[in-house]
Design a protein around this motif. Structure first.
Motif, mmCIF file in Angstrom:
data_model
loop_
_atom_site.group_PDB
_atom_site.id
_atom_site.type_symbol
_atom_site.label_atom_id
_atom_site.label_comp_id
_atom_site.label_asym_id
_atom_site.label_seq_id
_atom_site.Cartn_x
_atom_site.Cartn_y
_atom_site.Cartn_z
ATOM 1 N N PHE A 163 -10.408 10.944 -13.778
ATOM 2 C CA PHE A 163 -9.483 11.956 -14.259
ATOM 3 C C PHE A 163 -9.063 11.615 -15.695
ATOM 4 O O PHE A 163 -9.274 10.507 -16.191
ATOM 5 C CB PHE A 163 -8.248 12.021 -13.362
ATOM 6 C CG PHE A 163 -8.514 12.676 -12.026
ATOM 7 C CD1 PHE A 163 -8.947 13.991 -11.949
ATOM 8 C CD2 PHE A 163 -8.325 11.975 -10.849
ATOM 9 C CE1 PHE A 163 -9.187 14.593 -10.728
ATOM 10 C CE2 PHE A 163 -8.556 12.568 -9.619
ATOM 11 C CZ PHE A 163 -8.996 13.885 -9.556
ATOM 12 N N THR A 165 -6.529 11.125 -19.071
ATOM 13 C CA THR A 165 -5.252 10.468 -19.344
ATOM 14 C C THR A 165 -4.237 11.520 -19.808
ATOM 15 O O THR A 165 -4.606 12.591 -20.306
ATOM 16 C CB THR A 165 -5.398 9.406 -20.443
ATOM 17 O OG1 THR A 165 -5.681 10.072 -21.694
ATOM 18 C CG2 THR A 165 -6.507 8.414 -20.117
ATOM 19 N N PRO A 166 -2.949 11.219 -19.681
ATOM 20 C CA PRO A 166 -1.939 12.145 -20.210
ATOM 21 C C PRO A 166 -2.114 12.419 -21.704
ATOM 22 O O PRO A 166 -1.873 13.540 -22.164
ATOM 23 C CB PRO A 166 -0.620 11.419 -19.915
ATOM 24 C CG PRO A 166 -0.901 10.601 -18.698
ATOM 25 C CD PRO A 166 -2.327 10.127 -18.886
ATOM 26 N N ALA A 209 -2.834 15.424 -15.521
ATOM 27 C CA ALA A 209 -2.140 14.142 -15.713
ATOM 28 C C ALA A 209 -1.051 14.255 -16.776
ATOM 29 O O ALA A 209 -1.255 14.844 -17.842
ATOM 30 C CB ALA A 209 -3.142 13.063 -16.116
ATOM 31 N N GLY A 210 0.105 13.684 -16.479
ATOM 32 C CA GLY A 210 1.225 13.756 -17.398
ATOM 33 C C GLY A 210 2.095 14.981 -17.168
ATOM 34 O O GLY A 210 3.241 15.031 -17.632
ATOM 35 N N PRO A 215 0.494 10.178 -9.731
ATOM 36 C CA PRO A 215 -0.947 10.067 -10.005
ATOM 37 C C PRO A 215 -1.750 11.152 -9.287
ATOM 38 O O PRO A 215 -1.305 11.716 -8.282
ATOM 39 C CB PRO A 215 -1.297 8.679 -9.460
ATOM 40 C CG PRO A 215 -0.253 8.410 -8.423
ATOM 41 C CD PRO A 215 0.995 9.067 -8.915
ATOM 42 N N LEU A 216 -2.946 11.421 -9.820
ATOM 43 C CA LEU A 216 -3.834 12.430 -9.240
ATOM 44 C C LEU A 216 -4.803 11.771 -8.273
ATOM 45 O O LEU A 216 -5.230 10.638 -8.469
ATOM 46 C CB LEU A 216 -4.617 13.134 -10.345
ATOM 47 C CG LEU A 216 -3.805 13.751 -11.485
ATOM 48 C CD1 LEU A 216 -4.742 14.369 -12.514
ATOM 49 C CD2 LEU A 216 -2.839 14.800 -10.951
#
Length: 265
Positions: A163, A165-166, A209-210, A215-216
């Motif tokens: 996945f 990142t933010p 994400a973020g 968390p995913l």
């Protein structure tokens, strides 16, 4: 058969079809094994993008074999499904989006059939990457069923299988992205090169994400797709019977020599 469904995460079962059988199709890129069958008199090919048991990660999918194989079967229209994360607060989990543009952040995938050589250098127009006629048919069917379906959206395609990142999500949002996924490119690109009309029904499974709380996980994506499987099937069934017999879009004009290229393999 002129119509195909490419099932993404959570869409592995061609249960809407009758008289089904698996066929083997040889392509220059390897063998593909779609299931073919009928729905209400319409012949349809079904291909699970990640394999029947979700065994193929996004960066290892043989996109070229999939699209070449479907074209060899005579497919002229593809309805694809994708599970996506949302960067746009107006596109909420459980809602559908008919994407109309993409941003390509993939890195190591073969992304074209056109490798030069005797055929020369070929450049294909992607002003409208997704078939407007096919998108219109899906949007109309969704409205008739009372489903929330956004009629636009920018899909950001990442390499995966991790996945994002933010920080990446913040960058994608600043660039105009609405949704993030890992599979729509090069699938949409290859479909256009093959002269096949293509539209994607993206189902929002989570916020990216973020933006999401915590968390995913892949499990939550699969779970939400399972919850919405019946709606997706109903939508696909309605579209299949509503498609006009003749194509009236400009998808074929993107590469006028498409038949000669694919028949001359």
């Amino acid at each position: 058969m002129e119509v195909a469904i490419i099932g993404g995460t959570g869409v592995y079962d061609p249960a809407i079809l009758t008289k089904t059988r698996e066929v083997k199709v040889q392509t220059p890129y390897g063998e593909v094994r779609p299931t073919v069958g009928e729905y209400n008199g319409v012949e349809v090919a079904f291909l699970p993008r990640h394999g029947a048991g979700h065994t193929v990660p996004p960066h290892r999918i043989n996109y070229r074999a999939n699209i070449w194989g479907l074209r060899r079967l005579g497919v002229k229209r593809i309805l694809a499904t994708t599970a996506v994360g949302s960067l746009n607060p107006e596109m909420r989990p459980g809602e559908m989006v008919l994407i109309d543009q993409f941003l390509d952040f993939t890195k190591g995938r073969p992304s074209t059939f056109f490798e030069g050589g005797p055929d020369g250098v070929i450049h294909v127009d992607y002003t409208e990457p997704y078939c407007p006629e096919l998108r219109g048919a899906v949007l109309k069917a969704a409205a008739e069923l009372g489903y929330k379906a956004h009629d636009h959206g920018v899909y950001v395609c990442t390499e995966g299988p991790r996945f994002e990142t933010p920080a990446e999500i913040r960058m994608f949002a600043k660039l105009g992205g609405d949704l993030v996924g890992m599979t729509n490119v090069p699938e949409v690109v290859l479909a256009r090169e093959a002269g096949i009309c293509y539209a994607t029904i993206s189902l929002v499974t989570n916020y990216a994400a973020g933006i999401a709380d915590g968390p995913l996980t892949h499990e939550e994506v699969v779970a939400l797709m399972a919850e919405n499987n019946a709606r997706l099937k109903q939508l696909l069934m309605r579209v299949l019977v509503a498609l006009p017999p003749e194509r009236n879009c400009r998808c074929l004009q993107a590469f006028p020599k498409v038949d000669r290229f694919f028949e001359g393999e």
